[in-house]
Design a protein around this motif. Structure first.
Motif, short mmCIF file in Angstrom:
data_model
loop_
_atom_site.label_atom_id
_atom_site.label_comp_id
_atom_site.label_asym_id
_atom_site.label_seq_id
_atom_site.Cartn_x
_atom_site.Cartn_y
_atom_site.Cartn_z
N LEU A 108 -23.69 -15.53 24.70
CA LEU A 108 -24.69 -16.17 25.56
C LEU A 108 -24.10 -16.56 26.92
CD1 LEU A 108 -27.59 -17.19 25.86
CD2 LEU A 108 -26.84 -19.34 24.85
N ALA A 109 -22.88 -17.09 26.92
CA ALA A 109 -22.26 -17.52 28.18
C ALA A 109 -22.07 -16.33 29.13
CB ALA A 109 -20.94 -18.21 27.90
N THR A 110 -21.61 -15.21 28.60
CA THR A 110 -21.40 -14.02 29.42
C THR A 110 -22.73 -13.49 29.94
OG1 THR A 110 -19.46 -13.48 28.09
CG2 THR A 110 -20.39 -11.71 29.45
N LEU A 111 -23.74 -13.49 29.08
CA LEU A 111 -25.06 -13.02 29.48
C LEU A 111 -25.65 -13.91 30.58
CD1 LEU A 111 -27.36 -11.01 29.03
CD2 LEU A 111 -28.20 -12.51 27.20
N ALA A 112 -25.54 -15.21 30.41
CA ALA A 112 -26.05 -16.15 31.42
C ALA A 112 -25.32 -15.98 32.75
CB ALA A 112 -25.92 -17.59 30.92
N GLN A 113 -24.02 -15.78 32.68
CA GLN A 113 -23.23 -15.57 33.90
C GLN A 113 -23.67 -14.29 34.60
OE1 GLN A 113 -19.02 -15.23 33.22
NE2 GLN A 113 -18.52 -15.58 35.36
N ALA A 114 -23.92 -13.24 33.83
CA ALA A 114 -24.37 -11.97 34.42
C ALA A 114 -25.75 -12.12 35.06
CB ALA A 114 -24.40 -10.88 33.35
N CYS A 115 -26.57 -13.01 34.54
CA CYS A 115 -27.92 -13.25 35.07
C CYS A 115 -27.93 -14.34 36.14
CB CYS A 115 -28.87 -13.63 33.93
SG CYS A 115 -29.11 -12.29 32.75
N GLU A 116 -26.77 -14.92 36.40
CA GLU A 116 -26.62 -15.98 37.40
C GLU A 116 -27.51 -17.18 37.12
OE1 GLU A 116 -27.28 -13.99 41.11
OE2 GLU A 116 -25.34 -12.98 41.04
N CYS A 117 -27.49 -17.63 35.87
CA CYS A 117 -28.25 -18.82 35.48
C CYS A 117 -27.49 -19.55 34.39
CB CYS A 117 -29.65 -18.43 35.00
SG CYS A 117 -29.67 -17.54 33.44
N SER A 118 -27.99 -20.71 34.01
CA SER A 118 -27.35 -21.46 32.93
C SER A 118 -27.78 -20.89 31.58
CB SER A 118 -27.72 -22.94 33.01
OG SER A 118 -29.09 -23.11 32.68
N LYS A 119 -27.00 -21.21 30.56
CA LYS A 119 -27.36 -20.76 29.21
C LYS A 119 -28.70 -21.34 28.80
CE LYS A 119 -23.54 -22.29 27.32
NZ LYS A 119 -22.45 -22.59 26.36
N ARG A 120 -28.93 -22.60 29.13
CA ARG A 120 -30.18 -23.27 28.75
C ARG A 120 -31.39 -22.62 29.44
NH1 ARG A 120 -32.90 -25.11 24.86
NH2 ARG A 120 -34.26 -26.83 25.34
N THR A 121 -31.24 -22.29 30.71
CA THR A 121 -32.33 -21.64 31.44
C THR A 121 -32.68 -20.31 30.79
OG1 THR A 121 -31.73 -22.71 33.51
CG2 THR A 121 -33.01 -20.68 33.68
N LEU A 122 -31.64 -19.56 30.42
CA LEU A 122 -31.85 -18.27 29.77
C LEU A 122 -32.54 -18.44 28.42
CD1 LEU A 122 -31.36 -15.26 30.21
CD2 LEU A 122 -29.14 -15.54 29.09
N GLN A 123 -32.11 -19.44 27.65
CA GLN A 123 -32.73 -19.69 26.36
C GLN A 123 -34.20 -20.06 26.51
OE1 GLN A 123 -29.94 -22.70 25.07
NE2 GLN A 123 -29.02 -21.30 23.57
N LEU A 124 -34.51 -20.92 27.48
CA LEU A 124 -35.90 -21.32 27.70
C LEU A 124 -36.76 -20.15 28.16
CD1 LEU A 124 -35.37 -24.80 29.40
CD2 LEU A 124 -36.24 -24.35 27.11
N ALA A 125 -36.21 -19.30 29.01
CA ALA A 125 -36.96 -18.13 29.48
C ALA A 125 -37.31 -17.21 28.32
CB ALA A 125 -36.14 -17.38 30.54
N PHE A 126 -36.33 -16.95 27.44
CA PHE A 126 -36.59 -16.08 26.29
C PHE A 126 -37.56 -16.73 25.31
CE2 PHE A 126 -33.43 -13.25 27.80
CZ PHE A 126 -33.68 -12.05 27.16
N ARG A 127 -37.46 -18.04 25.16
CA ARG A 127 -38.38 -18.74 24.26
C ARG A 127 -39.81 -18.62 24.80
NH1 ARG A 127 -37.80 -19.44 19.33
NH2 ARG A 127 -35.73 -20.22 19.65
N ASN A 128 -39.97 -18.75 26.12
CA ASN A 128 -41.29 -18.65 26.73
C ASN A 128 -41.86 -17.25 26.67
OD1 ASN A 128 -41.57 -21.35 27.45
ND2 ASN A 128 -40.62 -21.08 29.44
N LYS A 129 -41.02 -16.25 26.92
CA LYS A 129 -41.52 -14.87 27.00
C LYS A 129 -41.56 -14.16 25.65
CE LYS A 129 -41.23 -10.52 29.37
NZ LYS A 129 -40.52 -9.67 30.31
N HIS A 130 -40.49 -14.32 24.85
CA HIS A 130 -40.35 -13.54 23.61
C HIS A 130 -40.44 -14.38 22.34
CE1 HIS A 130 -39.30 -9.96 25.86
NE2 HIS A 130 -38.36 -10.63 26.50
N ASN A 131 -40.49 -15.69 22.48
CA ASN A 131 -40.51 -16.61 21.33
C ASN A 131 -39.28 -16.42 20.43
OD1 ASN A 131 -41.62 -18.78 19.99
ND2 ASN A 131 -42.75 -17.49 18.56
N CYS A 132 -38.14 -16.19 21.05
CA CYS A 132 -36.88 -16.09 20.33
C CYS A 132 -35.75 -16.43 21.31
CB CYS A 132 -36.68 -14.69 19.75
SG CYS A 132 -36.47 -13.39 20.99
#
Length: 158
Positions: free
Chosen positions: A89-113
């Protein structure tokens, strides 16, 4: 608005204090307390505009939905590029230039996972595609970035 509330409430509080201290009888205290409650509520209703009482925040704005969609698309692109390699998750968030929490919330909102659950789904789909093309389980697992002894082919895991 708070200043207006304080100004409107000051005479009410002063009257309550006078009433409560002028009589020692408990029924007078209860009556004064009820009057204070009515006065506070009526003051609040008078000071808060109707629009604020009835307005509801939209669940999501189009701009927010666009940002979430863009972030998830970027993350999925990174996931697909690194499908055969380990990805946390940390590597993925860094590649997306966002925090891990922001990435988790985005996926929860869009994909429900979570992003990692989505990555697992992508890997399982890639494995399934390889198996359909006739690859061995070991080869399909390697292509999908899963260990060769992965149990994804068992119904209980899917």
């Amino acid at each position: 608005m708070l200043q207006g509330f304080e100004l409107a409430l000051m005479p009410i509080l002063e009257a309550f204090v006078r009433s409560a201290t002028s009589s020692a009888a408990p029924e007078h205290h209860q009556q004064a307390l009820e009057q204070l409650e009515v006065a506070v509520l009526s003051t609040l209703v008078r000071l808060i505009p109707d629009a604020e009482l009835t307005a509801q925040r939209p669940a999501s704005t189009p701009a927010k939905a666009q940002v979430v969609g863009d972030l998830c698309e970027r993350a999925e692109q990174v996931m697909r590029q690194r499908l055969q390699r380990p990805l946390d998750l940390a590597t993925l968030a860094q590649a997306c230039e966002c925090s891990k929490r922001t990435l988790q919330l985005a996926f929860r909102n869009k994909h429900n996972c979570t992003p990692m659950q989505h990555l697992r789904q992508l890997r399982l789909a890639a494995m399934q595609e390889q198996l359909k093309l006739g690859a061995s389980v070991k080869e399909a697992c390697r292509t999908a970035g899963l260990p060769p002894h992965h149990r994804a082919h068992r119904p209980s895991v899917l």
